[in-house]
Scaffold this active site. Structure first.
Site, PDB file in Angstrom:
ATOM      1  N   GLY A 256       0.827  -1.194   0.000  1.00 35.53           N
ATOM      2  CA  GLY A 256       0.000   0.000   0.000  1.00 35.53           C
ATOM      3  C   GLY A 256       0.862   1.245   0.000  1.00 35.53           C
TER       4      GLY A 256
ATOM      5  CD  GLN B  51       3.460   5.633   2.568  1.00 37.90           C
ATOM      6  OE1 GLN B  51       2.444   5.117   2.120  1.00 37.90           O
ATOM      7  NE2 GLN B  51       4.425   4.929   3.110  1.00 37.90           N
TER       8      GLN B  51
ATOM      9  CB  CYS C 200       5.558   2.444   7.562  1.00 33.07           C
ATOM     10  SG  CYS C 200       5.043   3.886   6.611  1.00 33.07           S
ATOM     11  CG  LEU C 201       6.835   1.077   1.522  1.00 30.45           C
ATOM     12  CD1 LEU C 201       6.059   1.359   0.242  1.00 30.45           C
ATOM     13  CD2 LEU C 201       7.992   0.126   1.241  1.00 30.45           C
TER      14      LEU C 201
ATOM     15  CG  HIS D 121      -0.278   1.447   7.445  1.00 30.32           C
ATOM     16  ND1 HIS D 121       0.673   1.000   8.341  1.00 30.32           N
ATOM     17  CD2 HIS D 121       0.380   2.294   6.614  1.00 30.32           C
ATOM     18  CE1 HIS D 121       1.842   1.553   8.048  1.00 30.32           C
ATOM     19  NE2 HIS D 121       1.688   2.337   7.000  1.00 30.32           N
ATOM     20  CD  GLU D 122      -0.959   2.622   2.710  1.00 31.70           C
ATOM     21  OE1 GLU D 122      -0.558   3.788   2.553  1.00 31.70           O
ATOM     22  OE2 GLU D 122      -0.182   1.687   2.964  1.00 31.70           O
TER      23      GLU D 122
ATOM     24  CG  HIS E 208       0.553   6.958   5.487  1.00 37.51           C
ATOM     25  ND1 HIS E 208       1.700   7.441   6.074  1.00 37.51           N
ATOM     26  CD2 HIS E 208       0.783   5.635   5.272  1.00 37.51           C
ATOM     27  CE1 HIS E 208       2.576   6.440   6.215  1.00 37.51           C
ATOM     28  NE2 HIS E 208       2.041   5.330   5.748  1.00 37.51           N
TER      29      HIS E 208
HETATM   30 ZN    ZN Z   1       2.988   3.544   5.843  1.00 39.93          ZN
END
Ligand code: ZN
Length: 171
Positions: A46, A51, A99-100, A141-142, A145
């Site tokens: 995701g 991000q 998380c990226l 999670h997304e 963000h």
């Molecule tokens: Zn994340």
């Protein structure tokens, strides 16, 4: 299409409340295509626009519903602008997230087991998505963000994963 640079903490864009998507023009479509390519390249399951440094309420998710049981389960691509929860189950489940934008850490987070989401697709048309289990976790999670919330804010425990463990779920 192009791969965009993923931004990391403590970049302030990750802490901002993102703006609603109001136009679905060429620029928006390019951003969506780029986010898909960036997600696949990472690789992750995701990605939210903040991000890649864009403060827009836009998320892309690519995940096979049965992936936790069958690695070869077909993946499904979700593109949602302005996502909102319509329903969240009372039942909470704990799971391990990464998380990226927060490299080299994972943590356990309690999430709703099932969620119902509404939003707009890549053409600006209304859509509804019902998600449970891991997919529901990825959506939560997304969507966090988009409000400047990172999983580390919600985690019960955070640690540096050993090799392999990091692949848990980078979102
Ligand atoms: Zn994340």
């Amino acid at each position: 299409m192009a791969i965009r640079e993923i931004v990391y903490t403590p970049d302030p864009v990750l802490r901002r409340k993102a703006h609603k998507v109001t136009v679905f023009d060429k620029e928006t479509k390019t951003l969506i295509e780029d986010m898909i390519e960036t997600l696949r390249e990472a690789p992750g399951v995701g990605l939210a626009a903040p991000q890649v440094g864009i403060s827009s309420r836009l998320i892309v998710i690519e995940y096979g519903e049965d992936e936790d049981e069958n690695e070869d389960a077909p993946k499904k691509l979700y593109i949602v602008a302005n996502p909102e929860f319509i329903k969240k189950s009372d039942e909470m489940v704990e799971g391990v997230e990464g998380c990226l934008s927060v490299p080299n850490l994972v943590g356990t987070v309690d999430r709703h087991e099932e969620v119902l989401i509404k939003g707009l697709n890549r053409n600006g048309q209304p859509i509804k998505i019902k998600a449970k289990g891991w997919l529901a976790r990825i959506f939560q999670h997304e969507m966090d963000h988009l409000d400047g919330i990172l999983y580390t804010d919600r985690a019960n425990r955070i640690w540096q994963p050993s090799e392999g463990e990091a692949e848990a779920a980078d979102v």
